[in-house]
Design a protein around this motif. Sequence first.
Motif, PDB file in Angstrom:
ATOM      1  N   LEU A   1       5.008  29.096 -13.866  1.00 59.32           N
ATOM      2  CA  LEU A   1       6.082  28.553 -13.029  1.00 59.32           C
ATOM      3  C   LEU A   1       5.757  27.116 -12.626  1.00 59.32           C
ATOM      4  O   LEU A   1       6.608  26.225 -12.696  1.00 59.32           O
ATOM      5  CB  LEU A   1       6.277  29.438 -11.784  1.00 59.32           C
TER       6      LEU A   1
ATOM      7  N   LEU B   1       6.231  24.772 -15.534  1.00 56.94           N
ATOM      8  CA  LEU B   1       7.648  24.511 -15.813  1.00 56.94           C
ATOM      9  C   LEU B   1       8.246  23.541 -14.797  1.00 56.94           C
ATOM     10  O   LEU B   1       9.062  22.685 -15.150  1.00 56.94           O
ATOM     11  CB  LEU B   1       8.451  25.818 -15.801  1.00 56.94           C
ATOM     12  N   ARG B   2       7.860  23.687 -13.544  1.00 58.07           N
ATOM     13  CA  ARG B   2       8.369  22.754 -12.519  1.00 58.07           C
ATOM     14  C   ARG B   2       7.900  21.342 -12.826  1.00 58.07           C
ATOM     15  O   ARG B   2       8.638  20.381 -12.685  1.00 58.07           O
ATOM     16  CB  ARG B   2       7.865  23.164 -11.135  1.00 58.07           C
TER      17      ARG B   2
ATOM     18  N   GLN C   1       7.159  20.180 -15.734  1.00 56.00           N
ATOM     19  CA  GLN C   1       7.809  19.691 -16.950  1.00 56.00           C
ATOM     20  C   GLN C   1       9.291  19.355 -16.731  1.00 56.00           C
ATOM     21  O   GLN C   1       9.765  18.327 -17.177  1.00 56.00           O
ATOM     22  CB  GLN C   1       7.665  20.757 -18.034  1.00 56.00           C
ATOM     23  N   TYR C   2       9.988  20.256 -16.046  1.00 55.12           N
ATOM     24  CA  TYR C   2      11.451  20.107 -15.956  1.00 55.12           C
ATOM     25  C   TYR C   2      11.932  19.579 -14.602  1.00 55.12           C
ATOM     26  O   TYR C   2      13.086  19.183 -14.477  1.00 55.12           O
ATOM     27  CB  TYR C   2      12.136  21.446 -16.222  1.00 55.12           C
TER      28      TYR C   2
END
Lengths: 367, 332
Positions: free
Chosen positions: A352, A355-356, A358-359
């Motif tokens: 998680l 992903l935070r 990265q996005y």
Amino acid sequence: MSTLQHDPRDQVRVLDEDGEVVGEIPDLSDGELVEMYRQMRLARHFDKRAVSLQRQGRMGTYPPLSGQEGAQIGSAYALDEDDWLFPSYREHGAGVVRGLPLKQTLLYWMGHEDGNKMDEGVNIFPVAVPISTQILHATGAAWASKLKGENRAFICYFGDGGTSEGDFHEGLNFAGVFDTPNVFFCNNNQWAISVPRERQTASETIAQKAIAYGFDGVQVDGMDPLAVYAVTRAAVEKAKNPEEGQRRPTLVEAVQYRFGAHTTADDPTVYRDAEEVERWKAKDPIPRLEKFLRNTGRLDDEAVDGIRQSVEDEVAEAIREAEAVERPEPSEMFEHVYESLPEDLREQRASLEALREQYGDEAFLRE
Amino acid sequence: MATQQTTTQNLTLVQAVRDGLYTEMSRDSDVLVLGEDVGKNGGVFRATEGLYDEFGPDRVIDTPLAESGIVGTAIGMAAYGLKPVPEIQFMGFIYPAFDQIVSHAARLRTRSRGRFTCPLVVRAPYGGGIRAPEHHSESKEAFFAHEPGLKVVIPSTPHDTKGLLISAIRDPDPVVFLEPKLIYRAFRGDVPEDDYTVPIGEAAVRREGTDISVFTWGAMTRPTLEAAENLAEAGVDCEVVDLRTMSPLDRETIVESFKKTGRAAVVHEAPKTGGLGGEIASIIQEEALLYQEAPVERIAGFDTPFPLYALEDYYLPSVARVEEGIRNAVEF
């Protein structure tokens, strides 16, 4: 004869709807009586602001309590310092009396886990949203306390609808069999969302259900804070009675009315008449106690005005504090799942976070 | 051949629930609904709105607040020849009825060697994303798919909702019918006014593709389709399969799609461990091992209790998470 040895169909009252004394005034100091009034005003004002926060999109679904202040404050006031309180999800007023800050209640309904974290020393169990499940916990905790040789009372709140659940029966049955020091406090507010009290049980009263469990049941005017206090106090004292065989549970049915919706997601005009609401508003516990306090010289305009100002300030401050709390870190959802986090949950947490990174958070948050 | 004229209505998913109930109750006087606030109030989500006025208090029944009572008495009614459709107000409150559902509804036919059957439909809104209070957001379809004797249905469009609900009511066995409340009112779709059925046990291919098969259901169908469109721009051609029935799973469609693409991802909002993603991966292993070019990617809720709503957007698979998972499988 104890207040509790009563025909359960006969309602205990101290003040009538006009604040006139029709029973025995409980043994409370002037300061305590005024403070009880202040707490009720605080609960009412908090409730009004909380509903408005929800309407403005600043808070999620919220269950209002207006109309139920007499039952909440009167009963919570009757507890001793060491006693415990097991709430359902509407006892914000009772919680404040027992040391639960308003900010916590706001945070919980704003969707923050920390709202359900009671400070050490605050003897309140977490909010129970499923219906009546907390009754068994209250019975178990009271039982444990008794087994440990303590002398504490455990009050547990639930609604009229909650008495239909199996857990209500099981909790009260265990309490009767094991003589646990419980006060089972039913906030009978007449409506379980849209289902009226008479469609919930064919029993004439809820209080009389106690007979089947082998202990006292008493019905009290739940919009009369002094009667609620008197009855709850007697039940607390019985729960702690040191004499052999005298330490017993009690079922209290506090007859009252929810002035507003079940929650902010509910529209009560679909299922009940405005006329009925008005009839119950005549029993409003706040003006009732205020009239009594004024009539007996315990309260005047100046004091009432001071109280109004103090509760407005207190609620405004709680809202400021709660809204200043930032959105929790997403990784916090992995905290307290277990005492120590298993490896695969660590990996999920790391994924998680990656992903935070990265996005960005905007990839997660919906409008 | 004469063309049959069918009037359609443009309904939301929750209106399609109501229309399905209305249609089947009009057709079959043995069908009745019972639950908390389903009568006069029309249901907390308005799924039974107007049915009380239409069919009366003997067929649209406001019960006492007791989930085990609602489902347990519905079992007795079903065994005695009626077709009850009990509603549990939120899936998070279904647990008091769990014993009745798994120990009795699921097994009455087996235990009585066919003497008694249990044709009931337990309806419950499920899933997260609506800023609801605690215990109002869970997705526990796997609990019920795990139980032999039950069928588990989850629609994702208004059309399927009505057709599957009617199939469920006509089904001779108990069906757990889970309604994705996040998309109760998110969009509208054409729904025939007449009665029609969508068969239980058949998946629907929502987007054809050749690079990877993405299996999903309920409210996750939309972010999955959105991710598929985004990936199409990057040259990844996803096939999106909406399973619609969680038990029995449509093994044939799963395997057929997988044999075409050789790669798979499963998207569900339920926790990953013990979720149905694992079951789908096993079906692929059993039936199409030699076609497999990459591990089956599971894009799921985390193995934590569903958080209070301040963090729910991070818990639920977002479009970005779905894309990331699909890429992992495609680039393996």
